[in-house]
Design a protein around this motif. Structure first.
Motif, PDB file in Angstrom:
ATOM      1  N   LEU A 175      -1.832   0.054  -7.222  1.00 32.68           N
ATOM      2  CA  LEU A 175      -2.793   0.478  -6.214  1.00 32.68           C
ATOM      3  C   LEU A 175      -3.558   1.720  -6.662  1.00 32.68           C
ATOM      4  CD1 LEU A 175      -3.953   0.062  -3.366  1.00 32.68           C
ATOM      5  CD2 LEU A 175      -2.007   1.364  -2.462  1.00 32.68           C
ATOM      6  N   LEU A 176      -2.948   2.517  -7.552  1.00 28.01           N
ATOM      7  CA  LEU A 176      -3.602   3.720  -8.068  1.00 28.01           C
ATOM      8  C   LEU A 176      -4.119   3.547  -9.500  1.00 28.01           C
ATOM      9  CD1 LEU A 176      -1.306   6.561  -6.664  1.00 28.01           C
ATOM     10  CD2 LEU A 176      -3.638   5.990  -5.950  1.00 28.01           C
ATOM     11  N   ASP A 177      -4.017   2.359 -10.025  1.00 33.38           N
ATOM     12  CA  ASP A 177      -4.619   2.066 -11.335  1.00 33.38           C
ATOM     13  C   ASP A 177      -5.197   0.663 -11.288  1.00 33.38           C
ATOM     14  OD1 ASP A 177      -5.534   1.823 -13.866  1.00 33.38           O
ATOM     15  OD2 ASP A 177      -3.614   2.198 -14.855  1.00 33.38           O
ATOM     16  N   ARG A 178      -6.418   0.577 -10.793  1.00 34.45           N
ATOM     17  CA  ARG A 178      -7.054  -0.719 -10.616  1.00 34.45           C
ATOM     18  C   ARG A 178      -8.066  -1.006 -11.728  1.00 34.45           C
ATOM     19  NH1 ARG A 178      -9.244  -0.603  -4.783  1.00 34.45           N
ATOM     20  NH2 ARG A 178      -9.970  -2.666  -5.406  1.00 34.45           N
ATOM     21  N   ARG A 179      -7.965  -0.270 -12.819  1.00 33.04           N
ATOM     22  CA  ARG A 179      -8.891  -0.456 -13.926  1.00 33.04           C
ATOM     23  C   ARG A 179      -8.908  -1.884 -14.470  1.00 33.04           C
ATOM     24  NH1 ARG A 179      -6.952   4.348 -17.743  1.00 33.04           N
ATOM     25  NH2 ARG A 179      -4.978   3.396 -17.104  1.00 33.04           N
ATOM     26  N   LEU A 205       4.408   8.043  -7.487  1.00 31.36           N
ATOM     27  CA  LEU A 205       3.471   8.675  -6.554  1.00 31.36           C
ATOM     28  C   LEU A 205       3.256   7.823  -5.313  1.00 31.36           C
ATOM     29  CD1 LEU A 205       0.817   9.972  -9.104  1.00 31.36           C
ATOM     30  CD2 LEU A 205       2.487  11.342  -7.836  1.00 31.36           C
ATOM     31  N   LEU A 206       3.418   6.508  -5.445  1.00 31.04           N
ATOM     32  CA  LEU A 206       3.263   5.621  -4.296  1.00 31.04           C
ATOM     33  C   LEU A 206       4.525   5.562  -3.439  1.00 31.04           C
ATOM     34  CD1 LEU A 206       1.324   2.689  -6.004  1.00 31.04           C
ATOM     35  CD2 LEU A 206       0.437   4.275  -4.270  1.00 31.04           C
ATOM     36  N   LEU A 207       5.589   6.196  -3.921  1.00 30.06           N
ATOM     37  CA  LEU A 207       6.866   6.128  -3.211  1.00 30.06           C
ATOM     38  C   LEU A 207       7.299   7.480  -2.672  1.00 30.06           C
ATOM     39  CD1 LEU A 207       8.849   3.734  -5.580  1.00 30.06           C
ATOM     40  CD2 LEU A 207       7.247   3.187  -3.727  1.00 30.06           C
ATOM     41  N   GLY A 208       6.374   8.423  -2.584  1.00 27.36           N
ATOM     42  CA  GLY A 208       6.708   9.682  -1.932  1.00 27.36           C
ATOM     43  C   GLY A 208       6.842  10.885  -2.825  1.00 27.36           C
ATOM     44  N   VAL A 222      -4.241  10.171  -3.578  1.00 26.64           N
ATOM     45  CA  VAL A 222      -2.896   9.654  -3.868  1.00 26.64           C
ATOM     46  C   VAL A 222      -2.051   9.643  -2.601  1.00 26.64           C
ATOM     47  CG1 VAL A 222      -0.753  10.147  -5.119  1.00 26.64           C
ATOM     48  CG2 VAL A 222      -2.970  10.351  -6.286  1.00 26.64           C
ATOM     49  N   GLN A 223      -2.138  10.713  -1.850  1.00 28.90           N
ATOM     50  CA  GLN A 223      -1.380  10.807  -0.597  1.00 28.90           C
ATOM     51  C   GLN A 223      -1.828   9.737   0.395  1.00 28.90           C
ATOM     52  OE1 GLN A 223      -1.599  14.686   1.207  1.00 28.90           O
ATOM     53  NE2 GLN A 223       0.343  14.413   2.268  1.00 28.90           N
ATOM     54  N   LYS A 224      -3.121   9.456   0.419  1.00 26.59           N
ATOM     55  CA  LYS A 224      -3.665   8.437   1.317  1.00 26.59           C
ATOM     56  C   LYS A 224      -3.111   7.055   0.977  1.00 26.59           C
ATOM     57  CE  LYS A 224      -8.144   6.619   2.921  1.00 26.59           C
ATOM     58  NZ  LYS A 224      -9.622   6.732   2.763  1.00 26.59           N
ATOM     59  N   ALA A 225      -3.033   6.752  -0.318  1.00 30.49           N
ATOM     60  CA  ALA A 225      -2.508   5.456  -0.741  1.00 30.49           C
ATOM     61  C   ALA A 225      -1.030   5.322  -0.405  1.00 30.49           C
ATOM     62  CB  ALA A 225      -2.731   5.275  -2.245  1.00 30.49           C
ATOM     63  N   ALA A 226      -0.259   6.389  -0.663  1.00 28.62           N
ATOM     64  CA  ALA A 226       1.176   6.352  -0.348  1.00 28.62           C
ATOM     65  C   ALA A 226       1.402   6.201   1.144  1.00 28.62           C
ATOM     66  CB  ALA A 226       1.858   7.614  -0.881  1.00 28.62           C
ATOM     67  N   ALA A 227       0.591   6.890   1.939  1.00 28.19           N
ATOM     68  CA  ALA A 227       0.730   6.815   3.401  1.00 28.19           C
ATOM     69  C   ALA A 227       0.393   5.427   3.914  1.00 28.19           C
ATOM     70  CB  ALA A 227      -0.180   7.855   4.056  1.00 28.19           C
ATOM     71  N   ALA A 228      -0.595   4.780   3.306  1.00 32.88           N
ATOM     72  CA  ALA A 228      -0.970   3.427   3.723  1.00 32.88           C
ATOM     73  C   ALA A 228       0.172   2.451   3.485  1.00 32.88           C
ATOM     74  CB  ALA A 228      -2.219   2.980   2.981  1.00 32.88           C
ATOM     75  N   LEU A 229       0.856   2.581   2.361  1.00 29.43           N
ATOM     76  CA  LEU A 229       1.997   1.711   2.093  1.00 29.43           C
ATOM     77  C   LEU A 229       3.121   1.984   3.089  1.00 29.43           C
ATOM     78  CD1 LEU A 229       2.238   1.744  -1.818  1.00 29.43           C
ATOM     79  CD2 LEU A 229       1.320  -0.054  -0.354  1.00 29.43           C
ATOM     80  N   GLN A 230       3.329   3.239   3.387  1.00 29.50           N
ATOM     81  CA  GLN A 230       4.395   3.603   4.334  1.00 29.50           C
ATOM     82  C   GLN A 230       4.109   3.024   5.721  1.00 29.50           C
ATOM     83  OE1 GLN A 230       5.076   7.825   4.584  1.00 29.50           O
ATOM     84  NE2 GLN A 230       7.248   7.534   5.010  1.00 29.50           N
ATOM     85  N   GLN A 231       2.847   3.033   6.107  1.00 33.62           N
ATOM     86  CA  GLN A 231       2.466   2.504   7.412  1.00 33.62           C
ATOM     87  C   GLN A 231       2.660   0.983   7.493  1.00 33.62           C
ATOM     88  OE1 GLN A 231      -1.540   3.894   7.971  1.00 33.62           O
ATOM     89  NE2 GLN A 231      -0.921   6.015   8.313  1.00 33.62           N
ATOM     90  N   LEU A 232       2.465   0.306   6.353  1.00 31.36           N
ATOM     91  CA  LEU A 232       2.628  -1.152   6.320  1.00 31.36           C
ATOM     92  C   LEU A 232       4.091  -1.572   6.173  1.00 31.36           C
ATOM     93  CD1 LEU A 232      -0.343  -2.332   4.037  1.00 31.36           C
ATOM     94  CD2 LEU A 232      -0.041  -2.815   6.473  1.00 31.36           C
ATOM     95  N   ALA A 233       4.931  -0.626   5.760  1.00 28.05           N
ATOM     96  CA  ALA A 233       6.330  -0.955   5.486  1.00 28.05           C
ATOM     97  C   ALA A 233       7.063  -1.355   6.766  1.00 28.05           C
ATOM     98  CB  ALA A 233       7.030   0.230   4.832  1.00 28.05           C
ATOM     99  N   THR A 234       8.021  -2.262   6.604  1.00 27.40           N
ATOM    100  CA  THR A 234       8.868  -2.723   7.708  1.00 27.40           C
ATOM    101  C   THR A 234      10.309  -2.744   7.223  1.00 27.40           C
ATOM    102  OG1 THR A 234       8.680  -5.051   7.060  1.00 27.40           O
ATOM    103  CG2 THR A 234       6.985  -4.190   8.555  1.00 27.40           C
ATOM    104  N   ASN A 235      11.202  -3.175   8.084  1.00 28.27           N
ATOM    105  CA  ASN A 235      12.610  -3.270   7.678  1.00 28.27           C
ATOM    106  C   ASN A 235      12.804  -4.252   6.535  1.00 28.27           C
ATOM    107  OD1 ASN A 235      13.451  -1.418   9.587  1.00 28.27           O
ATOM    108  ND2 ASN A 235      13.861  -2.962  11.155  1.00 28.27           N
ATOM    109  N   SER A 236      11.970  -5.279   6.475  1.00 26.43           N
ATOM    110  CA  SER A 236      12.114  -6.301   5.439  1.00 26.43           C
ATOM    111  C   SER A 236      11.192  -6.084   4.253  1.00 26.43           C
ATOM    112  CB  SER A 236      11.845  -7.693   6.027  1.00 26.43           C
ATOM    113  OG  SER A 236      10.520  -7.773   6.526  1.00 26.43           O
ATOM    114  N   ARG A 237      10.374  -5.025   4.305  1.00 23.28           N
ATOM    115  CA  ARG A 237       9.413  -4.791   3.225  1.00 23.28           C
ATOM    116  C   ARG A 237       9.182  -3.293   3.065  1.00 23.28           C
ATOM    117  NH1 ARG A 237       3.828  -8.177   3.291  1.00 23.28           N
ATOM    118  NH2 ARG A 237       3.533  -6.730   4.997  1.00 23.28           N
TER     119      ARG A 237
END
Length: 299
Positions: A175-179, A205-208, A222-237
């Motif tokens: 997500l942080l290297d889309r080259r 960096l994507l994991l905190g 970088v913080q924005k990308a990590a936060a977006a993943l955290q917001q999408l995370a669930t118990n199963s993901r």
């Protein structure tokens, strides 16, 4: 665990989550336990290199899988030649060196053949046809089954696509290297060459991990990308599963190669295999978080 064929030119069926062996420690017995647990969990593709720990990494992998070679797909890399005094290494993609180096890798891995032999880098100044000829010779001799390159350079990848019958390209993609999205992923998909994605977590960096500047992104990006993943995370993901699933989303990508050193990291990697893939809407949401970065060199 899902399995897929690594490129149409190969018959290698690999797990969608692969074990990057570079992170292994120096305890052979502990490494063997971890590698066996990974195999029991469904991981079948294990990636190392002759560069790692001056060959000790290949050696510990070879010890671990002695007597069960038929159960695993082994990949290693060549091209970085250690200096005799151990002070560092030099780039050497010459045919004579590759034909010599493969014998040492085979010995350390305790095997008669390598499933995937990869050039560990590459430049436009290389004798590319000579390097390819070395791989083709090794393939004809049965010492390797298939070959590829580990490179992020689009100009080098394009030359290898044109000149070789390679099965794969290992490259950084997250997500942080889309080259790779700019040209490489589409090109490799078009030519049915499999992509092995490394760096899915972007150095954690994507994991905190504390945000920092990364490949043109500011710490706040970088913080924005990590936060977006955290917001999408669930118990199963988890965030880790989401980050890996993002790397696996492009059709060209066949496996995410994750560096694994501990049983906790292995457990997290295996949890990815039972997590649902990202929906098209989630992929679109993540891709619109930040403008994609692009290669500044080696275009």
């Amino acid at each position: 665990m899902n399995y897929t064929t690594l490129g149409t030119s190969s018959d290698l069926r690999i797990s969608e989550i692969s074990f990057g062996c570079m992170s292994l420690g120096e305890d052979d017995a502990a490494n063997a336990r971890l590698l066996h647990q990974a195999l029991e969990g469904g991981i079948t593709f294990f990636d190392t290199a002759d560069l790692y720990q001056k060959g000790q990494n290949e050696q510990t992998v070879g010890k671990a899988f002695k007597g069960m070679r038929h159960k695993v797909i082994l990949a290693t890399k060549v091209g970085n030649q250690w200096r005799p005094d151990g002070s560092g290494w030099d780039w050497n993609p010459r045919k004579a060196y590759i034909l010599k180096a493969v014998e040492e890798s085979l010995r350390r891995l305790q095997t008669d053949y390598i499933d995937l032999y990869q050039l560990h880098g590459g430049t436009l100044d290389d004798p590319i046809d000579e390097t390819i000829d070395a791989f083709e010779q090794l393939k004809a001799a049965g010492k390797i089954r298939h070959y590829g390159i580990s490179s992020i350079r689009p100009n080098v990848i394009r030359e290898w696509v044109k000149r070789s019958n390679m099965a794969s390209v290992m490259m950084q993609y997250s997500l942080l290297d889309r080259r790779p999205e700019e040209s490489c992923l589409g090109l490799l998909e078009q030519h049915h060459i499999g992509v092995l994605a490394r760096g899915s977590y972007a150095q954690g960096l994507l994991l905190g991990k504390p945000p920092k500047e990364y490949l043109g992104y500011r710490p706040e990006d970088v913080q924005k990308a990590a936060a977006a993943l955290q917001q999408l995370a669930t118990n199963s993901r988890s965030s880790a599963a989401l980050a890996a699933r993002f790397s696996l989303a492009p059709p060209a990508v066949k496996s995410a190669v994750l560096g694994i050193r501990t049983s906790e990291q292995l457990e997290a990697a295996l949890a990815i295999t039972t997590s649902p893939p990202l929906s098209p809407q989630e992929i679109d949401q993540l891709r619109h978080l930040l403008p994609p970065n692009q290669y500044q060199q080696h275009r």
